[in-house]
Design an enzyme around this catalytic site. Structure first.
Site, PDB file in Angstrom:
ATOM      1  N   ALA A  90       0.840  -1.200   0.000  1.00 32.37           N
ATOM      2  CA  ALA A  90       0.000   0.000   0.000  1.00 32.37           C
ATOM      3  C   ALA A  90       0.873   1.247   0.000  1.00 32.37           C
ATOM      4  O   ALA A  90       1.837   1.348   0.760  1.00 32.37           O
ATOM      5  CB  ALA A  90      -0.914   0.012   1.224  1.00 32.37           C
ATOM      6  N   CYS A  91       0.549   2.171  -0.892  1.00 34.29           N
ATOM      7  CA  CYS A  91       1.207   3.470  -0.914  1.00 34.29           C
ATOM      8  C   CYS A  91       0.136   4.512  -1.196  1.00 34.29           C
ATOM      9  O   CYS A  91      -1.051   4.213  -1.211  1.00 34.29           O
ATOM     10  CB  CYS A  91       2.320   3.515  -1.952  1.00 34.29           C
ATOM     11  SG  CYS A  91       1.761   3.354  -3.660  1.00 34.29           S
TER      12      CYS A  91
END
Length: 530
Positions: free
Chosen positions: A438-439
């Site tokens: 996740a970014c």
């Protein structure tokens, strides 16, 4: 893999600007395919396009063309008389489709599906309330409408009698959406129109006074510090689209996307660099110039901060050439690959655009070569000269998140931090079958990082583990393991509190992923696949 405690500093102004730019990017980037489609349709079918077609491009006298199946509108001649003209695809797409897509995406980022619906409703008000494309208006009205609906829903959350939930939800959103559309029509549309006209006047003034190249003084350092998203997606893209509607092209799309400055710097390292920087520069050129991932050259500049002069010089040269040749693109080139740039180039702009890339690369190469040659002896004498690993770490600190591309440049100096046991430590025996990278945007960097880890798990012979990527805003809470940059873990933990959270300093670093794979393999051998 060790458990550590990281003291979080209060974010400064730069971090807030990054977050704002990330939010704008989150609205625009998922819809880039729509921009590309619109740009291709524009390039082919408008009156000055490659294959002019009045039916698709929206020009000419419909009676003269004689196609009766397409929508038409009344257009005016110079003498005031009217004639039927085809609506075409170009106008409706830029006026309605693109702003509504941006608004819907922004609304979903704030309040999921209901947020996207009300954002679309309210944005119609700001669209029809102005005669210019309402991209800035969509970026404002969309998220704001979703936030207001979220607050309204919270007023009677849990207080509605069973059986009336759908009735209340639908009518509350419908009534609020109608009111917001009216407010956007009468209130926000005139303000955004005035703002857009002012910004366009400023850009026109810079162009007419041959001062637009000075923008590189701010844009190029901003790229290194990842402060350009707010300017690029908040100002340049909306103004560029507006210029395309008026002139068929815009050079604003090239202010940040020109791959020339980065190419020149990497070429200079290929010839005059030392150590790992010189060895890795040729591969970085492929990723930057052909792949369009500009962040690959940022660590090289951070190694030698004086190289920002090379980036500025190359950027100014590219802009000056585009101004001189009056060139432009039909739509944003994203990512900033030479292929994307050429595909979106207007038919009459190929010479100028290609020259702008070549000359920008040449100037940045010459300046960077002088700087590298001047410091070569000192660098060779210094034990830690050209510390690319430290520069990569600084780049990611500037960006506020990890990058899979940058991770390819380093193979050491990486650490993995696992949350405390109170945040679902793997030692508790939880199965780790669904791993999510996740970014902020959930696109390029996290996708490439997930691909690397997925391959490592496959080579280790571990079955039953899936590795995917998504943005933090889209975390559903169903992931077993969430991998994020250490600066983003707190946000990811809020979105997915029941997941195991692993914080990393740098995506795609082999030792880091080897430790993750080793942990999963060890647990699998013990009969608990975490």
């Amino acid at each position: 893999m060790t458990t550590t405690s990281v003291e979080r500093k209060r974010p400064g102004a730069r971090v807030h600007v990054q977050r704002f730019g990330t939010f704008l990017s989150g609205m625009v980037m998922p819809n880039i395919p729509a921009f590309i489609a619109w740009g291709l349709i524009t390039a082919f079918f408008i009156a000055t396009g490659w294959l002019p077609n009045g039916i698709l491009g929206g020009f000419g006298n419909a009676d003269a063309i004689g196609w009766s199946g397409a929508a038409t509108t009344l257009a005016a001649n110079a003498d005031g008389s009217t004639f039927p003209q085809y609506v075409g695809l170009v106008g409706p797409m830029i006026t309605y489709l693109l702003p509504l897509l941006i608004a819907n995406t922004g609304g979903r980022m704030v309040y999921d599906t209901r947020g996207g619906v009300i954002a679309t409703i309210a944005t119609m008000g700001v669209i029809v309330g102005s005669s210019i494309p309402m991209f800035i208006g969509a970026m404002i009205v969309g998220p704001l409408s979703a936030w207001l609906l979220k607050k309204v829903d919270s007023i009677w959350d849990g207080k509605i009698r069973p059986g009336f939930e759908m009735l209340v939800d639908n009518f509350s959103a419908g009534i609020l959406g109608a009111l917001l559309a009216l407010g956007a029509f009468f209130g926000i549309a005139p303000i955004v129109t005035a703002l857009s006209n002012f910004l366009e006047t400023v850009v026109d003034w810079l162009i007419s006074n041959h001062l637009l190249p000075l923008a590189s003084i701010f844009i190029e350092p901003g790229k290194i510090l990842f402060l350009n998203n707010a300017i690029n997606h908040g100002v340049l893209t909306p103004l560029g689209v507006q210029q395309v509607q008026e002139n068929g092209k815009s050079l604003l799309f090239l202010l940040e996307a020109n791959p020339g400055p980065g190419l020149g710097i990497l070429l200079a390292f290929s010839f005059f660099g030392i150590g790992i920087a010189k060895a890795s520069a040729p591969g970085a050129i492929i990723i930057q110039f052909l792949g369009g991932i500009h962040e690959i050259y940022f660590p090289y500049v951070l190694m030698k901060p004086l190289l920002v002069l090379a980036a500025i010089g190359g950027g100014m040269t590219g802009v000056a050439v585009n101004v001189a040749f009056q060139t432009g693109l039909r739509a944003p080139a994203s990512p900033g690959s030479i292929f994307a740039v050429l595909i979106q180039t207007a038919p009459d702009s190929y010479v100028g655009v290609i020259l702008s890339v070549v000359l920008a690369a040449t100037v940045s190469f010459l300046i960077a070569a002088v700087i590298l040659r001047a410091s070569r002896k000192r660098d060779l004498a210094a034990e830690n000269a050209g510390d690319l690993s430290a520069a990569i770490a600084q780049t990611e600190a500037n960006k506020g998140k990890s990058s899979s591309v940058l991770g390819n440049l380093a193979a050491t100096n990486a650490a993995i931090e696992v949350d405390e046991v109170s945040h679902a430590d793997p030692a508790l025996g939880r199965k780790l079958q669904n791993i999510v990278f996740a970014c902020d945007a959930g696109m390029g960097s996290s996708a490439m990082g997930a691909s690397v880890l997925r391959n490592k798990i496959k080579k280790a012979g571990i079955d039953g583990v899936t590795v995917t990527n998504q943005s933090i805003a889209n975390l559903k809470g169903d992931a077993d393991l969430v991998i994020t940059h250490q600066d983003l873990t707190a946000r990811a933990r809020e979105k997915s509190p029941d997941s195991v959270h692993v914080s990393v300093e740098n995506f795609m670093n082999s030792p880091k992923y080897d430790e993750v794979v080793a942990l999963i393999a060890k647990n699998a051998n013990e009969g608990v696949n975490r």
